[in-house]
Enzyme design. Structure first.
Site, PDB file in Angstrom:
ATOM      1  N   ASP A 160       0.830  -1.220   0.000  1.00 50.66           N
ATOM      2  CA  ASP A 160       0.000   0.000   0.000  1.00 50.66           C
ATOM      3  C   ASP A 160       0.857   1.260   0.000  1.00 50.66           C
ATOM      4  O   ASP A 160       1.946   1.272   0.576  1.00 50.66           O
ATOM      5  CB  ASP A 160      -0.911  -0.024   1.237  1.00 50.66           C
ATOM      6  CG  ASP A 160      -2.032   0.998   1.120  1.00 50.66           C
ATOM      7  OD1 ASP A 160      -2.330   1.447  -0.007  1.00 50.66           O
ATOM      8  OD2 ASP A 160      -2.609   1.353   2.160  1.00 50.66           O
TER       9      ASP A 160
ATOM     10  N   HIS B 115       2.345   3.668  -9.008  1.00 50.07           N
ATOM     11  CA  HIS B 115       2.153   2.230  -9.251  1.00 50.07           C
ATOM     12  C   HIS B 115       3.362   1.640  -9.997  1.00 50.07           C
ATOM     13  O   HIS B 115       3.774   0.519  -9.736  1.00 50.07           O
ATOM     14  CB  HIS B 115       0.864   1.988 -10.034  1.00 50.07           C
ATOM     15  CG  HIS B 115      -0.378   2.306  -9.228  1.00 50.07           C
ATOM     16  ND1 HIS B 115      -0.579   1.837  -7.952  1.00 50.07           N
ATOM     17  CD2 HIS B 115      -1.472   3.068  -9.506  1.00 50.07           C
ATOM     18  CE1 HIS B 115      -1.734   2.280  -7.485  1.00 50.07           C
ATOM     19  NE2 HIS B 115      -2.293   3.035  -8.410  1.00 50.07           N
TER      20      HIS B 115
ATOM     21  N   LEU C 100      11.098 -20.215  -5.079  1.00 52.53           N
ATOM     22  CA  LEU C 100      10.093 -19.371  -4.425  1.00 52.53           C
ATOM     23  C   LEU C 100       8.705 -19.609  -5.040  1.00 52.53           C
ATOM     24  O   LEU C 100       8.554 -19.645  -6.261  1.00 52.53           O
ATOM     25  CB  LEU C 100      10.465 -17.884  -4.609  1.00 52.53           C
ATOM     26  CG  LEU C 100       9.432 -16.883  -4.101  1.00 52.53           C
ATOM     27  CD1 LEU C 100       9.403 -16.848  -2.572  1.00 52.53           C
ATOM     28  CD2 LEU C 100       9.692 -15.479  -4.652  1.00 52.53           C
TER      29      LEU C 100
END
Ligand code: FPP
Length: 245
Positions: A19, A36, A130
């Site tokens: 955020d 963004h 991962l």
């Protein structure tokens, strides 16, 4: 610390609410889309330095079903970022043995993005490095509704007896089926909310709120969060050993 306690305190699954992109750009007098874009860069860096932390599962929140309420231009910008991210980073991630799963509702997602999602999951299906889960067009409530529909269908067909419904059955019908629950949730950007993220899975997750905005998140801040996590004692509803009579 006893070995069993150490194992309990291991960080196997990290979840992140990335955020603060909008505020980052506002503070710099830039358009929100620049925030963004920086957010994607910050994620890309994380995917490089996370190797040093020995964390097998990572889930990041990249687009909420609630984000459809944002202006159309911002929505299309966020869609474009996922498109570009897959197009530019997929091969690097695949070469690094990363397994990708994109969780969320495919309905409403542009068809070409669904294709990209499917191909990234297919390409990386056998990787065992991962495990990267990207929550895209995702919300916890939507995921639970989706699971209820699947379970309801199995009840209707006679495959499940409603009295036998248990946590395992719910887990196996969630988008996150097969993954361990998050051990640690980090939310950047100062807000102290869960915001419809992994509602079922976060029941016993440790939560860490970081003031820094997502584009400013870095390896030092992850180290701080992980150290904080490692000093917590997780009881899962029990009491501490020393208090038992
Ligand atoms: C919250 O910032 C962030 C989002 C709504 C999207 C998060 C997306 C990225 C980090 C990039 C996309 C990721 C991928 C995988 C392509 P906000 O806009 O709510 O910030 P604000 O609270 O400061 O307004």
């Amino acid at each position: 610390m006893k070995t069993s306690e150490k194992r309990e305190n291991n960080l196997s699954h990290l979840a992140i609410i990335m955020d603060g992109n909008g505020r980052w750009s506002e503070q710099k007098g830039l358009p929100r889309e620049d925030g963004h874009k920086e957010g994607v860069k910050s994620l890309r860096k994380l995917l490089r330095y996370i190797d040093d932390f020995n964390i097998p599962y990572l889930t990041v929140f990249s687009f909420s079903t609630d984000n459809w309420k944002r202006p159309k231009s911002e929505i299309s910008n966020l869609m474009n970022l996922l498109r570009k991210f897959i197009q530019t980073d997929l091969i690097e991630l695949h070469n690094k043995n990363v397994k990708i799963r994109i969780i969320g509702n495919r309905e409403g997602v542009p068809k070409d993005i669904v294709k990209l999602i499917d191909s990234s999951e297919f390409l990386t299906r056998d990787n065992d490095g991962l495990y990267l889960q990207i929550a895209f067009n995702y919300s916890g409530r939507d995921e639970i509704i989706n699971a209820l529909k699947k379970i309801g269908t199995s009840i209707k067909s006679g495959d499940i007896d409603p009295y036998n419904i248990n946590e395992d059955i719910v887990n196996s019908n969630l988008f996150t089926a097969g993954l361990p629950e998050p051990d640690l949730l980090i939310r950047t950007g100062s807000e102290k909310r869960i915001s419809n993220f992994l509602l079922w899975q976060l029941a016993y997750t440790e939560i860490y709120f970081e003031k820094a905005l997502w584009p400013d998140f870095n390896k030092d801040l992850l180290t701080k969060a992980v150290n904080d996590f490692n000093n917590r004692y997780r009881r899962y509803g029990r009491i501490e050993e020393r208090l038992k009579k």
